[in-house]
Design an enzyme around this catalytic site. Structure first.
Site, PDB file in Angstrom:
ATOM      1  N   ARG A   8     -11.110  -9.855 -11.275  1.00 24.00           N
ATOM      2  CA  ARG A   8      -9.921  -9.262 -11.869  1.00 24.00           C
ATOM      3  C   ARG A   8      -8.930 -10.374 -12.200  1.00 24.00           C
ATOM      4  O   ARG A   8      -9.175 -11.533 -11.899  1.00 24.00           O
ATOM      5  CB  ARG A   8      -9.295  -8.262 -10.889  1.00 24.00           C
ATOM      6  CG  ARG A   8      -8.679  -8.919  -9.679  1.00 24.00           C
ATOM      7  CD  ARG A   8      -8.162  -7.921  -8.670  1.00 24.00           C
ATOM      8  NE  ARG A   8      -6.857  -7.391  -9.042  1.00 24.00           N
ATOM      9  CZ  ARG A   8      -5.984  -6.884  -8.148  1.00 24.00           C
ATOM     10  NH1 ARG A   8      -6.282  -6.872  -6.858  1.00 24.00           N
ATOM     11  NH2 ARG A   8      -4.827  -6.411  -8.534  1.00 24.00           N
ATOM     12  N   ARG A   9      -7.815 -10.013 -12.798  1.00 21.27           N
ATOM     13  CA  ARG A   9      -6.686 -10.880 -13.134  1.00 21.27           C
ATOM     14  C   ARG A   9      -7.112 -12.249 -13.665  1.00 21.27           C
ATOM     15  O   ARG A   9      -6.580 -13.268 -13.264  1.00 21.27           O
ATOM     16  CB  ARG A   9      -5.702 -11.030 -11.968  1.00 21.27           C
ATOM     17  CG  ARG A   9      -6.255 -10.951 -10.598  1.00 21.27           C
ATOM     18  CD  ARG A   9      -5.215 -11.074  -9.502  1.00 21.27           C
ATOM     19  NE  ARG A   9      -4.042 -10.250  -9.724  1.00 21.27           N
ATOM     20  CZ  ARG A   9      -3.015 -10.154  -8.910  1.00 21.27           C
ATOM     21  NH1 ARG A   9      -2.983 -10.856  -7.819  1.00 21.27           N
ATOM     22  NH2 ARG A   9      -1.989  -9.408  -9.178  1.00 21.27           N
ATOM     23  N   TYR A  36       1.406   5.273  -2.377  1.00 14.02           N
ATOM     24  CA  TYR A  36       1.694   6.656  -1.960  1.00 14.02           C
ATOM     25  C   TYR A  36       3.054   7.104  -2.468  1.00 14.02           C
ATOM     26  O   TYR A  36       3.280   8.292  -2.693  1.00 14.02           O
ATOM     27  CB  TYR A  36       1.546   6.797  -0.444  1.00 14.02           C
ATOM     28  CG  TYR A  36       0.092   6.736  -0.087  1.00 14.02           C
ATOM     29  CD1 TYR A  36      -0.708   7.856  -0.239  1.00 14.02           C
ATOM     30  CD2 TYR A  36      -0.501   5.548   0.282  1.00 14.02           C
ATOM     31  CE1 TYR A  36      -2.058   7.796  -0.003  1.00 14.02           C
ATOM     32  CE2 TYR A  36      -1.859   5.478   0.526  1.00 14.02           C
ATOM     33  CZ  TYR A  36      -2.636   6.607   0.380  1.00 14.02           C
ATOM     34  OH  TYR A  36      -3.977   6.546   0.598  1.00 14.02           O
ATOM     35  N   HIS A  73       0.786  -1.224   0.000  1.00 10.12           N
ATOM     36  CA  HIS A  73       0.000   0.000   0.000  1.00 10.12           C
ATOM     37  C   HIS A  73       0.827   1.288   0.000  1.00 10.12           C
ATOM     38  O   HIS A  73       0.548   2.185  -0.785  1.00 10.12           O
ATOM     39  CB  HIS A  73      -1.101   0.039   1.052  1.00 10.12           C
ATOM     40  CG  HIS A  73      -2.158   0.978   0.595  1.00 10.12           C
ATOM     41  ND1 HIS A  73      -3.062   0.650  -0.380  1.00 10.12           N
ATOM     42  CD2 HIS A  73      -2.375   2.269   0.861  1.00 10.12           C
ATOM     43  CE1 HIS A  73      -3.806   1.694  -0.666  1.00 10.12           C
ATOM     44  NE2 HIS A  73      -3.415   2.695   0.073  1.00 10.12           N
ATOM     45  N   HIS A  78     -10.275   1.043 -10.215  1.00 12.41           N
ATOM     46  CA  HIS A  78      -9.743   1.967  -9.210  1.00 12.41           C
ATOM     47  C   HIS A  78      -8.275   2.293  -9.466  1.00 12.41           C
ATOM     48  O   HIS A  78      -7.893   3.452  -9.558  1.00 12.41           O
ATOM     49  CB  HIS A  78      -9.916   1.368  -7.805  1.00 12.41           C
ATOM     50  CG  HIS A  78      -9.125   2.086  -6.756  1.00 12.41           C
ATOM     51  ND1 HIS A  78      -9.484   3.319  -6.267  1.00 12.41           N
ATOM     52  CD2 HIS A  78      -7.969   1.761  -6.114  1.00 12.41           C
ATOM     53  CE1 HIS A  78      -8.599   3.709  -5.376  1.00 12.41           C
ATOM     54  NE2 HIS A  78      -7.663   2.786  -5.266  1.00 12.41           N
ATOM     55  N   PHE A  79      -7.429   1.267  -9.597  1.00 15.74           N
ATOM     56  CA  PHE A  79      -6.004   1.635  -9.661  1.00 15.74           C
ATOM     57  C   PHE A  79      -5.563   2.081 -11.052  1.00 15.74           C
ATOM     58  O   PHE A  79      -4.507   2.681 -11.188  1.00 15.74           O
ATOM     59  CB  PHE A  79      -5.079   0.587  -9.029  1.00 15.74           C
ATOM     60  CG  PHE A  79      -5.047  -0.767  -9.665  1.00 15.74           C
ATOM     61  CD1 PHE A  79      -4.560  -0.943 -10.932  1.00 15.74           C
ATOM     62  CD2 PHE A  79      -5.461  -1.871  -8.943  1.00 15.74           C
ATOM     63  CE1 PHE A  79      -4.508  -2.191 -11.499  1.00 15.74           C
ATOM     64  CE2 PHE A  79      -5.407  -3.132  -9.508  1.00 15.74           C
ATOM     65  CZ  PHE A  79      -4.931  -3.296 -10.791  1.00 15.74           C
ATOM     66  N   HIS A  80      -6.409   1.822 -12.074  1.00 17.14           N
ATOM     67  CA  HIS A  80      -6.060   2.455 -13.351  1.00 17.14           C
ATOM     68  C   HIS A  80      -6.333   3.956 -13.293  1.00 17.14           C
ATOM     69  O   HIS A  80      -5.586   4.737 -13.865  1.00 17.14           O
ATOM     70  CB  HIS A  80      -6.774   1.785 -14.522  1.00 17.14           C
ATOM     71  CG  HIS A  80      -6.040   0.559 -14.992  1.00 17.14           C
ATOM     72  ND1 HIS A  80      -6.115  -0.645 -14.334  1.00 17.14           N
ATOM     73  CD2 HIS A  80      -5.160   0.358 -16.003  1.00 17.14           C
ATOM     74  CE1 HIS A  80      -5.341  -1.525 -14.926  1.00 17.14           C
ATOM     75  NE2 HIS A  80      -4.736  -0.947 -15.952  1.00 17.14           N
TER      76      HIS A  80
END
Lengths: 557, 157
Positions: A434-435, A223, A219, A371-373
Site C-alpha cells: 500500500r501507500r 468507530y 482505531h 478493507h478501509f475503502h
C-alpha cells in the site's frame, strides 16, 4: 412555517459543517481519482511522485479524518436539536466550528504547498512544516469544543427528563462523541508534545512510543465514523421503510459494546512492530474480536428489520421479503443497504486484519486499502451520501434537483467500490504494498527482473481493475456533489413543516443503558488495563529517539 | 424489551466462532511457533547503526543464516542477497533515518523497521522456496519510496 426556527444558530453550524464536509469530499476524492489511475501500471500516469504523495496525504486527511468528522458534526447537531428539542451551547458550538474549519484550511495549505508530504499517519521522524502540526492541534481543540457542546446538551436533557430513556439516535450520537473524547487525548500528546517540537526544533522522536499513542487513537477513529453510520441504519433506514428497528435493546447493547471495546485495540495495527510483547498484542486481538461482536449483532438486527419491512410490503416465503423492498426506487433505502453490504464484506477482512500472526500476510499491503475503502469509503460514506438526500432538504429548505438521477449515485458508488475493493483485497494477498506509487517502481519497469520475480507480475491486472472500479465510484461521487451543490444553491425552495420529526422509536423509561457515566467509566478501566501493559514495557525499557528527516531524504536541521 | 431468542443464538454462535479463532491463533503462535516480533529488542542510535550492526549475510550453520539489513531512504543494505539451501533465516533490521517496512513478497516475512530499534524476525524457509523474491519497502518513507526494493535469490541443489 408555524413556529419560527428555535435552532437558528445550531442549524447554521450544521449547515456550515455539512457544506464544508462536501468540499472536503470533493478535494479528497479528486486526488483519489488521480491516484487510483496513476498507480496502476499501463494506466495514464497523471502525477509526479511529489504530487502523488502530497495528494495521498490530502486524500487521507480530507476524507478519512475530516469529511467524516464534519458530516458527523452536522448530523449530531441535527439529531440533538430535533430529537431532544433543546438548544446547544452556542459559543462552544460556534467556536469549535470556526477552529475546526480554520485548522482544516491551514492543514490543506500545508499539504498542497508540499510542506507536509507525510501521509495522513505523519509517522515521525518524517519531518513536516510546523503549520501542519499546529493545524492538527487547532482542529483537535475545535472538535473538543463541539464535543463538549453535545455532551452538555445531553446532560442537560437528562436532568430535565429524569427516568426517561435516551432516544436511540441520541444514544448513537453520545457513543460517537464519547469514543472521540476517549480516543483523542493521546493523539494530542503525540502531536503537541512530540511532532510539534520535532518540526520546530528538530527534536528527535521515539518511533515506538509515538506509534503506541497514534494507534491508540487510530482505531477508535474508525468507530467514530462507523457508529454514526450504524445509528442511521438503526433509525433512518427503518424510518424510510415505514417501520422501527427490530430490536431496540440489541441496538443499545451494540452501542455499549462499541463504547467499551473500540479504544483498547490499537496494537492490532502494530502486530509486526518490534518492541511490544506478543501477549499484549494478543490481548488486543481478543479485544478487537470483542468489538466485532456489536457489528455481528448489528448485522442480525438490520437484516431482521429489513425482513420485517419486506413482509409488511407483502413479501412471502424465505426470500420473497428481499424482492419486496424498494430496490432501485428509493435512493435513500438503496444507498443505505448498499452501504451495509459493502461494510459487511469489509467486516470479514477486518477480522483477518485483527488476527495476530495472520496479519503477516496483509500488513501494509493493498488488502488494507481494499478493507478501509469498503468500510469508511463504502459502509460509512455511502450511508452519509444517502442520508444527505434527506438531510440537505431538511436543513436548507430546498428540494433536491435532478431527483431521477439520485438513484445513479448509490448504484455507481456501490458497483465501483465493489470492483475496487475486491481487486485491492486480491492484489494485497499477492503482497502488493500500500501507500506506494507502484507504477513508478523500478522492478515494474524492468521486464527482465519483473518476469523473474515471484507473484509481482500478477499484480498488474488487479491494479488496473481497481483503477476501473475507482473511476466508476468517482463518477458516482461527482454526480452526488454536482446535484447536492446545485440543490444547496439553486434547488426549489420548500416550506419546512414545523411539525414533529421523529427519528428514533418512541423512548420508554430509563434502563441500565442510560447510566452513561458508568459505561464511560467501564470503558476507561478496560483502556487502562490494555494500554498500561505496553506503556510500562516501552517506558521502562527507555526511549530511543531518532532525529527527523525530510521526505526529500535530507536530514532536518 | 429483552433480547429476542434468535438473537441470543446468534450472539452465542458469534462468540463460539471468536473463541475457536482465538484458540487457533494462539496455537499457531505458541505451539507451531509462528510468533510476531516481541518485546525483547536491542536499542541502537540510528547514526551508529552501520558500525554497530555490521550488515551482511552470515551462514552460522549449514542452511542457517543470520541476515543483518540496514534501511535508509531509499535503499536496503545489502539489497541483493543470495541464500543457498536455506532452512532458517534470522533477519535483524534497523533504519538509519525514518520508518521503513521489510516485506519479502510471497512469504510471511513482513516487519516494521524503525530507527532506534533492531527488529528481529525468523523465517522458516519452505522447502519448495526457490528463485527470486522481491523485497519491497511497504511503509511510506519519502518521495523515493517506490524505488526502495531488493531481491532475495534462493538457490537449491
Amino acid at each position: 412555517m408555524e413556529n419560527p426556527n428555535m435552532f437558528r444558530i445550531e442549524d447554521r453550524v450544521a449547515k456550515v459543517a455539512l457544506v464544508f464536509s462536501y468540499v472536503l469530499l470533493l478535494l479528497g476524492g479528486l486526488f483519489g481519482f488521480l491516484q487510483v489511475l496513476s498507480r496502476a501500471p499501463g494506466m495514464p500516469r497523471l502525477e509526479t511522485p511529489q504530487l502523488y504523495y502530497d495528494g495521498l496525504t490530502l486524500h487521507g486527511v480530507a476524507l478519512a479524518i475530516l469529511w467524516t468528522a464534519f458530516f458527523i458534526v452536522a448530523l449530531a447537531v441535527f439529531v440533538i436539536t430535533r430529537e431532544l428539542k433543546i438548544n446547544m451551547n452556542a459559543p462552544l458550538l460556534r467556536g469549535g466550528c470556526i477552529l475546526a474549519v480554520g485548522g482544516s484550511l491551514a492543514g490543506a495549505v500545508a499539504i498542497l504547498t508540499g510542506q507536509a508530504t507525510v501521509l495522513y499517519t505523519f509517522y515521525p521522524p518524517l519531518q513536516a512544516s510546523p503549520l501542519f502540526f499546529i493545524a492538527l492541534a487547532v482542529i483537535l481543540i475545535g472538535t473538543w469544543l463541539i464535543s463538549a457542546a453535545v455532551i452538555e446538551a445531553i446532560w442537560r436533557w437528562k436532568k430535565l427528563n429524569p427516568g426517561k430513556e435516551v432516544p436511540l439516535a441520541t444514544y448513537g450520537v453520545f457513543t460517537t462523541i464519547a469514543i472521540w473524547l476517549l480516543a483523542t487525548p493521546p493523539l494530542a500528546y503525540a502531536v503537541i508534545a512530540r511532532s510539534l517540537p520535532m518540526s520546530l526544533f528538530n527534536a528527535p522522536v521515539d518511533v515506538l512510543e509515538w506509534r503506541l499513542w497514534f494507534w491508540y487513537f487510530g482505531h477508535p477513529l474508525v468507530y467514530f465514523w462507523l457508529v454514526p453510520a450504524v445509528t442511521i441504519w438503526y433509525t433512518i433506514l427503518p424510518k424510510v421503510l415505514g417501520t422501527e428497528v427490530y430490536s431496540k435493546t440489541a441496538a443499545k447493547a451494540a452501542f455499549v459494546l462499541y463504547l467499551i471495546a473500540s479504544v483498547p485495540v490499537g496494537l492490532h495495527h502494530q502486530f509486526v512492530d518490534p518492541g511490544v510483547h506478543p501477549v499484549y498484542k494478543y490481548l488486543h486481538t481478543v479485544l478487537t474480536y470483542l468489538v466485532a461482536v456489536p457489528s455481528f449483532i448489528t448485522a442480525f438486527n438490520v437484516i431482521a428489520t429489513l425482513e420485517k419491512a419486506g413482509r409488511m410490503r407483502g413479501g412471502k416465503g424465505l426470500f420473497g421479503w428481499i424482492t419486496a423492498l424498494p430496490w432501485g426506487k428509493d435512493p435513500v433505502f438503496t444507498g443505505i443497504t448498499f452501504a451495509i453490504i459493502l461494510f459487511g464484506i469489509a467486516g470479514f477482512s477486518g477480522v483477518v486484519n485483527a488476527s495476530f500472526n495472520v496479519n503477516y500476510n496483509v500488513h501494509n499491503t493493498a488488502w488494507i486499502v481494499g478493507h478501509f475503502h469498503l468500510t469508511v469509503g463504502g459502509g460509512v460514506t455511502l450511508t452519509f451520501i444517502a442520508t444527505s438526500f434527506l438531510l440537505v432538504p431538511l436543513l436548507f429548505g430546498r428540494d433536491y434537483v435532478g431527483k431521477k438521477f439520485l438513484i445513479a449515485v448509490p448504484t455507481l458508488w456501490f458497483v465501483g467500490q465493489l470492483i475496487f475493493g475486491i481487486s485491492y483485497h486480491i492484489v494485497g494477498l499477492l503482497h502488493a504494498p500500500r501507500r506506494t506509487y507502484i507504477a513508478e517502481a523500478g522492478y515494474l519497469n524492468d521486464p527482465n527482473l519483473l518476469n523473474s520475480l515471484h507473484l509481482v507480475g500478477q499484480w498488474i491486472p488487479w491494479l488496473q481493475l481497481g483503477a476501473i472500479g475507482g473511476v466508476i465510484f468517482a463518477l458516482g461521487g461527482a454526480l452526488f456533489l454536482l446535484l447536492t451543490f446545485a440543490t444547496i444553491f439553486r434547488g426549489p425552495r420548500i416550506g419546512l413543516s414545523g411539525g414533529e420529526l421523529q427519528i428514533s422509536p418512541t423512548p420508554g423509561p430509563a434502563t441500565i443503558f442510560d447510566k452513561l457515566g458508568l459505561l464511560a467509566l467501564i470503558a476507561i478501566v478496560i483502556i487502562v488495563i490494555a494500554y498500561s501493559l505496553p506503556a510500562v514495557e516501552i517506558y521502562s525499557r527507555g526511549l530511543s529517539p531518532a532525529p527527523p528527516y525530510w521526505p526529500s531524504g535530507a536530514p532536518a536541521g | 424489551m429483552p433480547f429476542h431468542g434468535e438473537e441470543r443464538i446468534w450472539v452465542g454462535v458469534v462468540a463460539a466462532m471468536a473463541v475457536i479463532f482465538l484458540a487457533a491463533l494462539a496455537y499457531a503462535a505458541w505451539v507451531v511457533g509462528l510468533q510476531v516480533p516481541g518485546g525483547d529488542v536491542q536499542l541502537v542510535e540510528p547514526q551508529k547503526a552501520l558500525q554497530e550492526l555490521k550488515p551482511g549475510v552470515r551462514e552460522i550453520a549449514p542452511g542457517r543464516y543470520e541476515v543483518i539489513i540496514v534501511a535508509r531512504m531509499w535503499q536496503w543494505f545489502p539489497s541483493n542477497i543470495t541464500l543457498v539451501n536455506p532452512v532458517e533465516v534470522k533477519f535483524r533490521l534497523t533504519a538509519l533515518d525514518v520508518i521503513h517496512g521489510f516485506h519479502i513478497v510471497g512469504t510471511n516475512v513482513n516487519v516494521m523497521v524503525f530507527p532506534g530499534y533492531v527488529a528481529e524476525i525468523t523465517w522458516r524457509v519452505p522447502q519448495d522456496a526457490k528463485g527470486k523474491y522481491l523485497v519491497v519497502c511497504n511503509e511510506y518513507c519519502g518521495l523515493g519510496h517506490q524505488n526502495m526494493y531488493g531481491v532475495i535469490n534462493i538457490i537449491r541443489y
